[in-house]
Design a protein around this motif. Structure first.
Motif, PDB file in Angstrom:
ATOM      1  N   ASP A 184      37.595  49.282  30.213  1.00 30.03           N
ATOM      2  CA  ASP A 184      36.669  48.171  30.444  1.00 30.03           C
ATOM      3  C   ASP A 184      37.216  47.260  31.536  1.00 30.03           C
ATOM      4  OD1 ASP A 184      34.378  46.645  30.162  1.00 30.03           O
ATOM      5  OD2 ASP A 184      35.194  45.417  28.544  1.00 30.03           O
ATOM      6  N   PHE A 185      37.681  47.871  32.627  1.00 32.19           N
ATOM      7  CA  PHE A 185      38.205  47.149  33.781  1.00 32.19           C
ATOM      8  C   PHE A 185      37.142  47.092  34.870  1.00 32.19           C
ATOM      9  CE2 PHE A 185      43.138  47.184  33.823  1.00 32.19           C
ATOM     10  CZ  PHE A 185      43.161  46.725  32.505  1.00 32.19           C
ATOM     11  N   SER A 186      37.229  46.072  35.711  1.00 32.94           N
ATOM     12  CA  SER A 186      36.392  45.995  36.906  1.00 32.94           C
ATOM     13  C   SER A 186      37.053  46.778  38.034  1.00 32.94           C
ATOM     14  CB  SER A 186      36.215  44.538  37.336  1.00 32.94           C
ATOM     15  OG  SER A 186      35.574  43.782  36.320  1.00 32.94           O
TER      16      SER A 186
ATOM     17  N   GLU B  56      38.019  46.726  41.883  1.00 28.18           N
ATOM     18  CA  GLU B  56      38.237  45.767  42.963  1.00 28.18           C
ATOM     19  C   GLU B  56      37.242  46.055  44.089  1.00 28.18           C
ATOM     20  OE1 GLU B  56      39.722  44.784  46.850  1.00 28.18           O
ATOM     21  OE2 GLU B  56      40.049  46.799  46.020  1.00 28.18           O
TER      22      GLU B  56
ATOM     23  N   ARG C 228      42.634  42.746  34.806  1.00 21.42           N
ATOM     24  CA  ARG C 228      41.771  43.840  34.358  1.00 21.42           C
ATOM     25  C   ARG C 228      41.009  44.408  35.559  1.00 21.42           C
ATOM     26  NH1 ARG C 228      41.825  44.089  29.018  1.00 21.42           N
ATOM     27  NH2 ARG C 228      39.968  45.409  28.909  1.00 21.42           N
ATOM     28  N   LEU C 229      41.798  44.848  36.543  1.00 28.49           N
ATOM     29  CA  LEU C 229      41.253  45.266  37.827  1.00 28.49           C
ATOM     30  C   LEU C 229      41.826  46.621  38.236  1.00 28.49           C
ATOM     31  CD1 LEU C 229      39.347  43.682  39.761  1.00 28.49           C
ATOM     32  CD2 LEU C 229      41.388  43.028  41.046  1.00 28.49           C
TER      33      LEU C 229
ATOM     34  N   SER D 239      29.491  55.974  33.256  1.00 30.38           N
ATOM     35  CA  SER D 239      30.197  55.330  34.360  1.00 30.38           C
ATOM     36  C   SER D 239      30.229  56.238  35.585  1.00 30.38           C
ATOM     37  CB  SER D 239      31.626  54.978  33.922  1.00 30.38           C
ATOM     38  OG  SER D 239      32.375  54.440  34.990  1.00 30.38           O
TER      39      SER D 239
ATOM     40  N   ALA E   2      37.805  53.125  34.412  1.00 31.79           N
ATOM     41  CA  ALA E   2      37.079  51.857  34.302  1.00 31.79           C
ATOM     42  C   ALA E   2      36.319  51.789  32.985  1.00 31.79           C
ATOM     43  CB  ALA E   2      36.115  51.709  35.483  1.00 31.79           C
TER      44      ALA E   2
END
Length: 406
Positions: A179-181, A183, A151-152, A226, A175
């Motif tokens: 709901d991803f992080s 890097e 999930r990056l 975001s 993102a």
């Protein structure tokens, strides 16, 4: 790709079947690339289908459009074609291509390439996965599948945000949606691009197009939050942070009125631009008409206006809001105490008068519009009944004329 068929809608399945038939007849091999592959692997509903072929993209697009009974437009400069179905659904067909950016922020120069080279030009690793149509052959040269599992979000090369700074907005939007992080190295490169004012190398029109896409997200407010928190909205409209009040105003703007068709872009901008001056300058290049910019300014006053309405009687409030746009009514209606008032405003607008205008037996003019408006207000307020409406309207028209003459 069996998984794709499991998460595609009925229209997408029909497109996939038609694409496979055309491939079988023509011998042209299409690849599914980017968003559809990513969403299928995440088991998310697939909405858009984009195909990439290594040669004869225009021919394949024309054949597929014919198979789907759809329109097609070719864009040779960018080696792309766009098919538009009767439903409005669009399908992009592109030639596998490489890109070269003559200058930071410029549109790329493109050239035909292999599918591997095509994947190398893309924005993030999770969007650089290709699947050959009708087979399970997957090309994933940048370990996008691993980043999906982690999930990056990761860019493909160090200069990505300088070559195309709009990727900053896409990164932050994606993102929020997934709901991803982000890097750490990618986040550092994004901050470096923003610090060097990379967004200024892109036309404001292109930046506004990216911002408008937030309104198509499943949670537009989260997407905008975001972008603000990532620092990408300051260069565009000067918004550097969202305090609790502005955050709540933004969510109201994007949810007020439920499914009612409203100008959400204008409502979003009014929520974000709460300072008292300088709105027109910060909206430079946004493409909004003068009337829509006026609406932004009007909606910025929604909260104080709602508070003032609480101190006046309903009939006066209905009169004040008689010509108010639906966007303003929706923002006021968010407050439970004002819902009866907005219902009365809408009732006054929609009520059918129990007589024809010709029955007033008066010449046309502004006095007629005034009389009809006042009669509707009186009916909604209960000051007159239907049987009194005609005489009341005639009296209002004559009084209006008398005031104009005196």
């Amino acid at each position: 790709m069996k998984l794709l068929r499991e998460v595609a809608g009925s229209e997408q399945l029909a497109i996939l079947d038609a694409a496979a038939r055309v491939a079988g007849k023509s011998g042209i091999v299409p690849w599914l690339v980017g968003g559809p592959v990513r969403d299928a692997l995440l088991r998310r509903r697939v909405a858009d289908l984009d195909f990439t072929v290594q040669s004869e993209a225009e021919r394949y697009a024309s054949l597929l459009a014919s198979e789907l009974d759809a329109a097609v437009r070719h864009h040779p400069r960018f080696l792309t074609s766009k098919i538009t179905l009767l439903s409005g659904t669009e399908v992009d067909i592109t030639t596998a291509r490489s890109e070269r950016y003559p200058a930071p922020g410029s549109l790329p120069a493109v050239a035909p390439a292999t599918i591997e080279q095509d994947l190398a030009r893309r924005d993030f690793t999770i969007n650089a996965i290709a699947v050959r149509l009708g087979e399970d052959q997957i090309v994933d040269p940048f370990q996008g599948f691993e980043d999906l599992e982690r999930r990056l979000l990761r860019v493909l090369h160090p200069e990505s945000f300088f070559d195309d700074p709009t990727r900053v907005l896409r990164l932050l939007r994606l993102a929020a949606r997934l709901d991803f992080s982000i890097e750490p190295g990618t986040a550092e490169r994004m901050r470096a691009a923003l610090a060097s004012d990379a967004l200024s190398t892109v036309s404001r029109e292109r930046l506004w197009r990216e911002l408008r896409l937030t309104l198509t997200e499943p949670d537009p407010a989260l997407s905008i939050e975001s972008i603000v928190e990532g620092g990408a909205l300051r260069p565009l409209i000067g918004v550097a942070e969202l305090n609790a009040e502005r955050r709540e105003r933004l969510r109201r703007a994007l949810t007020a009125g439920g499914e009612t068709p409203l100008d959400r872009e204008v409502m979003m901008l009014a929520a974000l631009l709460d300072e008292p001056a300088g709105v027109e300058g910060r909206l430079a290049g946004c493409g909004l008409s003068e009337s829509r910019i006026r609406l932004v300014n009007l909606l910025r006053e929604a909260d104080p206006r709602a508070e003032r309405l609480a101190s006046i009687d309903v009939e006066t409030a209905v009169s004040e809001l008689e010509k108010a746009p639906e966007e303003l009514l929706a923002l006021i209606e968010v407050r439970p105490e004002h819902r009866p008032l907005i219902e009365a405003v809408r009732a006054a607008r929609s009520i059918e008068l129990p007589f024809r205008t010709s029955e007033l037996e008066l010449e046309p003019g502004p006095h007629i519009a005034h009389a009809l408006r006042e009669t509707r207000r009186a009916l909604v307020a209960g000051r007159i009944g239907p049987q009194q409406a005609l005489s009341f309207a005639r009296q209002q028209a004559l009084e209006y004329l008398h005031r104009r003459e005196s």
